[in-house]
Scaffold this active site. Sequence first.
Site, PDB file in Angstrom:
ATOM      1  N   SER A 215     -23.756  74.465  -7.391  1.00 34.43           N
ATOM      2  CA  SER A 215     -22.358  74.533  -7.801  1.00 34.43           C
ATOM      3  C   SER A 215     -21.989  73.355  -8.701  1.00 34.43           C
ATOM      4  CB  SER A 215     -21.485  74.598  -6.540  1.00 34.43           C
ATOM      5  OG  SER A 215     -20.182  75.021  -6.825  1.00 34.43           O
ATOM      6  N   ASP A 438     -22.290  85.741  -8.676  1.00 37.40           N
ATOM      7  CA  ASP A 438     -21.776  84.556  -7.982  1.00 37.40           C
ATOM      8  C   ASP A 438     -20.264  84.470  -8.196  1.00 37.40           C
ATOM      9  OD1 ASP A 438     -21.014  81.887  -7.312  1.00 37.40           O
ATOM     10  OD2 ASP A 438     -23.052  81.185  -7.698  1.00 37.40           O
ATOM     11  N   HIS A 467     -23.422  82.677  -3.555  1.00 37.66           N
ATOM     12  CA  HIS A 467     -23.178  81.461  -4.325  1.00 37.66           C
ATOM     13  C   HIS A 467     -24.381  80.547  -4.143  1.00 37.66           C
ATOM     14  CE1 HIS A 467     -21.397  78.148  -6.291  1.00 37.66           C
ATOM     15  NE2 HIS A 467     -20.910  77.533  -5.246  1.00 37.66           N
TER      16      HIS A 467
END
Length: 510
Positions: A215, A438, A467
């Site tokens: 991320s 995602d 994710h």
Amino acid sequence: MWTRSRVGGRLLAAGFALALTLTGTAAEAAAERPRPPVWTDCPADPSGAPVDPALRCTTVRVPLDHRRPHGPTIEIAVSRLPTAKPGLRRGVLVHNGGGPGLPGLHLPGAMAAGYPREVLDRYDLVGFDPRGVGRSTPVTCGRTPAEVPWQQVFPFPAPDGSITPNVRFARDLARDCLAAGGDLVRHLTTADTARDLDLVRAALGEPRISYRAVSYGTYLGAVYAQLFPGRTDRFVLDGNVDPAATWQERLAGWDAATELRFADFAAWAAARDADLHLGATPAAVRADYLALAAKLDRTPVNHPQAGPVDGNLWRTLYRLDSYHTALFPEIADWWGYLAADGAAPVPYWWLGKPDTPGIPADNDIAAFVAVLCNDTPADRDPARYQRAVTASRARNPLLAGMGANILPCAFWPAPAEPAVRVTGRGPANILLLQTTRDPATPYAGALGMRAALGQRARMVTVDGGNHGAYDPATPSCAVRAADRFLATGALPAHDLGCRPDPARPSGHRA
């Protein structure tokens, strides 16, 4: 972005101008080695997870302002889990779990369980709380948890689509953060965190670092690789952020990405309609989700621990649990409770976080806001945000236009330095992992990262919606490529794509 750390645990220098214009080798030569660290026991994990007794912690002092390397300093909390085998040890593997604003001090203990032996034999695992976060010198906006509700920090508009309350909240939060955050709040940037990381590397006595992140941590890793290319060893970036975009542009992508991901949940729920009663077809599941959100907009349900759950908190609950398919049953539990007054689910840790001595209650929110607003500029015209929200609500009703809405950055001073431009300059030692649906770091952002890094990187894409693609519980070509790269340094010859491996039969033993 804003990866929930509980998912991973369960599934499983001169001035800025000089730093940005020096060549990689010259910038690297400018760093001074800090004092050797003194290792001690680690503090308790704020999440309540047990702490690996082998995990050791220390602090490294870094400049508050990297333009003033001999000025005031702050602390960076660092951890190390010695897992490498003598004779095979290559160095350290540093971890970042996303955010910005999320701690990473206890990540090595959680990550160790997911690595194969050939990776653990080669690295000691390192974690750290980024500047301003957790056990590092923490930042605050001076607010209580009740004053930073998630459905306002992530700015869902009013049920009628108005953003007037969001404008007021963003303006007041910016004011409070700038007032309570002191000198620290304006020095929380991704570039400064990358510079801190290089001082941590030096304090550990390592000539280079390997790095694995998900991320927001992919952006941090790319910025580090740009500023210090000669100090990168093997980098795995999973769930990627477009390094050329502004934060306003990145968050705006959430609305469409959530629509794409919802198809996975809707298919899952429809296949279980006999038990869940959320809709017999994906279209029915979608219609029922929107109807429930509208109903809660009108009449919130009072949860015995979490308090009133309105439409926007329900949208927040869904969005965060959509990050991994293993959390789909939690969506169904909340849905059943909110729609039919079923059994009340246990509230999430972030709906009622316990106080952690020494860490301000609003620390994660304060760091999140500060990094976003200090990194890149944002539009300052509320009218343009209102138009963007109205358009996004029509196209992407699941989040009601939240991603396009206004943030405190609209009322924040301009960034003190330009964002670091990520390029392909440096060794070919970066592996990008990505899923196609995602909801937090959309596939388009990964394509931006891939284009920026050029010859430095290869990308492995998995047809899925979690994710992050590195998930030993959901094996795929991404997991195998990452493990092979970390263990041997071998990148794929070209970019790859695959579907997750077929599920093993029930009762199968590895």
